[in-house]
Design an enzyme around this catalytic site. Structure first.
Site, PDB file in Angstrom:
ATOM      1  N   GLU A  50     -26.993  15.733  -6.849  1.00  0.00           N
ATOM      2  CA  GLU A  50     -27.975  16.336  -7.747  1.00  0.00           C
ATOM      3  C   GLU A  50     -29.325  15.742  -7.356  1.00  0.00           C
ATOM      4  OE1 GLU A  50     -27.211  16.432 -11.980  1.00  0.00           O
ATOM      5  OE2 GLU A  50     -29.353  16.604 -12.411  1.00  0.00           O
TER       6      GLU A  50
ATOM      7  N   HIS B 169     -24.944  13.042 -21.404  1.00  0.00           N
ATOM      8  CA  HIS B 169     -25.082  11.710 -20.820  1.00  0.00           C
ATOM      9  C   HIS B 169     -24.595  10.714 -21.864  1.00  0.00           C
ATOM     10  CE1 HIS B 169     -28.041   8.735 -18.607  1.00  0.00           C
ATOM     11  NE2 HIS B 169     -26.864   8.190 -18.855  1.00  0.00           N
TER      12      HIS B 169
ATOM     13  N   ARG C 230     -27.237   6.030 -27.681  1.00  0.00           N
ATOM     14  CA  ARG C 230     -28.374   6.458 -28.507  1.00  0.00           C
ATOM     15  C   ARG C 230     -28.284   7.920 -28.931  1.00  0.00           C
ATOM     16  NH1 ARG C 230     -33.147   6.631 -23.989  1.00  0.00           N
ATOM     17  NH2 ARG C 230     -32.433   4.525 -23.602  1.00  0.00           N
ATOM     18  N   HIS C 231     -27.519   8.716 -28.183  1.00  0.00           N
ATOM     19  CA  HIS C 231     -27.352  10.117 -28.631  1.00  0.00           C
ATOM     20  C   HIS C 231     -25.867  10.518 -28.619  1.00  0.00           C
ATOM     21  CE1 HIS C 231     -27.991  10.551 -24.319  1.00  0.00           C
ATOM     22  NE2 HIS C 231     -29.312  10.504 -24.401  1.00  0.00           N
TER      23      HIS C 231
ATOM     24  N   ASN D 139     -27.904  20.535 -20.853  1.00  0.00           N
ATOM     25  CA  ASN D 139     -27.714  19.172 -21.353  1.00  0.00           C
ATOM     26  C   ASN D 139     -28.031  19.139 -22.855  1.00  0.00           C
ATOM     27  OD1 ASN D 139     -28.476  16.494 -22.207  1.00  0.00           O
ATOM     28  ND2 ASN D 139     -28.334  15.878 -20.083  1.00  0.00           N
TER      29      ASN D 139
ATOM     30  N   ARG E 112     -30.789  10.529 -38.214  1.00  0.00           N
ATOM     31  CA  ARG E 112     -30.472  10.337 -39.628  1.00  0.00           C
ATOM     32  C   ARG E 112     -29.037   9.860 -39.840  1.00  0.00           C
ATOM     33  NH1 ARG E 112     -34.360  12.745 -43.208  1.00  0.00           N
ATOM     34  NH2 ARG E 112     -32.907  12.292 -44.867  1.00  0.00           N
TER      35      ARG E 112
ATOM     36  N   ARG F 157     -24.644   7.257 -22.840  1.00  0.00           N
ATOM     37  CA  ARG F 157     -25.384   6.034 -22.482  1.00  0.00           C
ATOM     38  C   ARG F 157     -24.690   4.808 -23.029  1.00  0.00           C
ATOM     39  NH1 ARG F 157     -30.428   5.589 -20.701  1.00  0.00           N
ATOM     40  NH2 ARG F 157     -31.424   7.499 -20.011  1.00  0.00           N
TER      41      ARG F 157
ATOM     42  N   HIS G 264     -33.746  17.385 -13.838  1.00  0.00           N
ATOM     43  CA  HIS G 264     -34.580  16.407 -14.524  1.00  0.00           C
ATOM     44  C   HIS G 264     -36.019  16.902 -14.626  1.00  0.00           C
ATOM     45  CE1 HIS G 264     -36.138  12.522 -16.009  1.00  0.00           C
ATOM     46  NE2 HIS G 264     -35.029  12.665 -16.700  1.00  0.00           N
TER      47      HIS G 264
ATOM     48  N   ASP H  53     -27.809  16.456 -24.936  1.00  0.00           N
ATOM     49  CA  ASP H  53     -28.049  15.110 -25.483  1.00  0.00           C
ATOM     50  C   ASP H  53     -28.953  15.120 -26.704  1.00  0.00           C
ATOM     51  OD1 ASP H  53     -26.650  14.116 -23.341  1.00  0.00           O
ATOM     52  OD2 ASP H  53     -28.398  13.319 -22.286  1.00  0.00           O
ATOM     53  N   HIS H  54     -30.017  15.920 -26.623  1.00  0.00           N
ATOM     54  CA  HIS H  54     -31.038  15.793 -27.677  1.00  0.00           C
ATOM     55  C   HIS H  54     -30.680  16.530 -28.967  1.00  0.00           C
ATOM     56  CE1 HIS H  54     -33.151  13.214 -25.112  1.00  0.00           C
ATOM     57  NE2 HIS H  54     -33.266  14.134 -24.168  1.00  0.00           N
TER      58      HIS H  54
ATOM     59  N   GLY I 280     -32.102  19.997 -19.892  1.00  0.00           N
ATOM     60  CA  GLY I 280     -31.833  19.659 -21.284  1.00  0.00           C
ATOM     61  C   GLY I 280     -33.037  19.685 -22.185  1.00  0.00           C
ATOM     62  N   PHE I 281     -33.952  18.745 -21.967  1.00  0.00           N
ATOM     63  CA  PHE I 281     -35.023  18.524 -22.937  1.00  0.00           C
ATOM     64  C   PHE I 281     -35.828  19.794 -23.238  1.00  0.00           C
ATOM     65  CE2 PHE I 281     -39.254  17.271 -24.259  1.00  0.00           C
ATOM     66  CZ  PHE I 281     -38.941  16.456 -25.321  1.00  0.00           C
TER      67      PHE I 281
ATOM     68  N   THR J 264     -35.884   7.863 -20.441  1.00  0.00           N
ATOM     69  CA  THR J 264     -34.973   8.829 -19.810  1.00  0.00           C
ATOM     70  C   THR J 264     -34.656   8.320 -18.403  1.00  0.00           C
ATOM     71  OG1 THR J 264     -34.697  11.161 -19.143  1.00  0.00           O
ATOM     72  CG2 THR J 264     -36.926  10.266 -19.012  1.00  0.00           C
ATOM     73  N   THR J 265     -33.724   8.961 -17.720  1.00  0.00           N
ATOM     74  CA  THR J 265     -33.379   8.555 -16.354  1.00  0.00           C
ATOM     75  C   THR J 265     -34.650   8.580 -15.508  1.00  0.00           C
ATOM     76  OG1 THR J 265     -31.336   9.770 -16.738  1.00  0.00           O
ATOM     77  CG2 THR J 265     -31.697   8.969 -14.510  1.00  0.00           C
TER      78      THR J 265
ATOM     79  N   GLU K 141     -22.909  12.788 -17.377  1.00  0.00           N
ATOM     80  CA  GLU K 141     -23.792  11.861 -16.656  1.00  0.00           C
ATOM     81  C   GLU K 141     -23.471  10.452 -17.142  1.00  0.00           C
ATOM     82  OE1 GLU K 141     -27.374  15.165 -16.710  1.00  0.00           O
ATOM     83  OE2 GLU K 141     -27.610  13.301 -17.835  1.00  0.00           O
TER      84      GLU K 141
HETATM   85  N1  PXP Z   1     -29.960  15.499 -14.547  1.00  0.00           N
HETATM   86  C1  PXP Z   1     -29.770  14.176 -14.761  1.00  0.00           C
HETATM   87  C2  PXP Z   1     -29.025  13.400 -13.734  1.00  0.00           C
HETATM   88  C3  PXP Z   1     -30.234  13.558 -15.939  1.00  0.00           C
HETATM   89  O1  PXP Z   1     -30.034  12.239 -16.117  1.00  0.00           O
HETATM   90  C4  PXP Z   1     -30.873  14.347 -16.910  1.00  0.00           C
HETATM   91  C5  PXP Z   1     -31.305  13.717 -18.192  1.00  0.00           C
HETATM   92  O2  PXP Z   1     -30.198  13.346 -18.940  1.00  0.00           O
HETATM   93  C6  PXP Z   1     -31.044  15.720 -16.644  1.00  0.00           C
HETATM   94  C7  PXP Z   1     -30.598  16.263 -15.450  1.00  0.00           C
HETATM   95  C8  PXP Z   1     -31.733  16.617 -17.616  1.00  0.00           C
HETATM   96  O3  PXP Z   1     -33.076  16.280 -17.691  1.00  0.00           O
HETATM   97  P1  PXP Z   1     -34.025  16.962 -18.742  1.00  0.00           P
HETATM   98  O4  PXP Z   1     -33.517  16.602 -20.101  1.00  0.00           O
HETATM   99  O5  PXP Z   1     -35.377  16.409 -18.437  1.00  0.00           O
HETATM  100  O6  PXP Z   1     -33.941  18.445 -18.514  1.00  0.00           O
END
Ligand code: PXP
Length: 243
Positions: A157, A48, A54-55, A12, A23, A50, A197, A14-15, A219-220, A104-105, A74
């Site tokens: 999932e 994701h 936001r990202h 993932n 910025r 949103r 997650h 996103d970040h 992701g994170f 976050t979710t 997502e």
């Molecule tokens: N799975 C789902 C359904 C999510 O919403 C997210 C966060 O966007 C992730 C996995 C990934 O989570 P994390 O960033 O904590 O690894």
């Protein structure tokens, strides 16, 4: 000989976009990041989109979907968001709950009640009709898994937050067992099994080893580690962790 698993890694990104949006610049570019993730062993790119953007932005999604390979989106079941997905045509969509201002979710979809949920049902129907695989993000309980099947999902999932956030060994084992049981049921019902997650380099292996697990979406922790070791190494380390 050490046992290895063939669990796929969905990264993932996103970040990467969170950093760029901080910025309002053009870098770091999530599409460039997706390419690096793939060379490092990511099996799937996850993002994701949103409602508050936001990202990840709509243009990122379009560009990610144009890349070779699997792009997994997502998304909440808001009809406007579903329309964006139908236009972008990702390989698969995971429908997730989304509330404004959540960091976050916060867990799986609420599938515990028998009440009809026309918005969710329409989202699933439209996505499937467009040939997009549908996954539902669910808490690891049998009622939610059965309902996901009844709603026509291809995949569930399982939300791993409860397992991932506990530091107590016994509680962690109990949460892992809960995930395992939900996974067995998903498999019995013919659903493909994903999980994700809050997984990181310390806790992902346990989930990867669960029977029938096909893919972990992470992701994170990967993006956080990439600050110190680079994205390519961070993805490769995670791939190694879950293999
Ligand atoms: N799975 C789902 C359904 C999510 O919403 C997210 C966060 O966007 C992730 C996995 C990934 O989570 P994390 O960033 O904590 O690894």
């Amino acid at each position: 000989m050490a046992l290895t698993s063939h669990v796929k890694l969905g990264v993932n990104i996103d970040h990467i976009a969170t950093l760029r949006q901080a910025r309002q610049e053009s870098e770091p570019d999530p599409v460039a990041a997706a390419r690096v993730c793939k060379t490092a062993g990511a099996d799937m790119i996850v993002c994701h989109l949103r409602k508050d953007r936001r990202h990840i932005q709509d243009a990122d999604l379009a560009a990610l979907c144009a890349l070779k390979g699997e792009t997994h989106l997502e998304l909440c079941d808001d009809p406007e968001m579903v329309a964006v997905a139908l236009k972008a045509k990702p390989s698969s969509v995971c429908l997730v709950p989304e509330t404004a201002r959540e960091v976050t979710t916060r867990g799986g979809l609420d599938l515990l009640s028998d009440q009809k949920d026309p918005r969710l049902e329409n989202a699933i129907k439209k996505l499937k009709k467009a040939g997009i695989e549908v996954s539902l993000f669910v808490d690891p309980d049998p009622v939610s898994v059965r309902r996901a099947k009844a709603l026509g999902a291809d995949t569930v999932e399982l939300c791993t937050t409860a397992y991932a956030v506990t530091r107590e060994k016994n509680k962690q084992l109990a949460e892992l067992e809960t995930l395992a049981l939900a996974g067995y049921l998903a498999h019995e019902l013919g659903l493909s099994l994903h999980a994700g997650h809050a997984l990181d380099y310390h806790n992902a292996r346990g989930v990867a080893r669960l029977p029938h697990m096909a893919c972990l979406n992470i992701g994170f922790s990967i993006v956080a580690r990439s600050v110190f070791v680079g994205l390519k190494a961070a993805v490769a380390e995670m791939k190694q962790t879950i293999s």
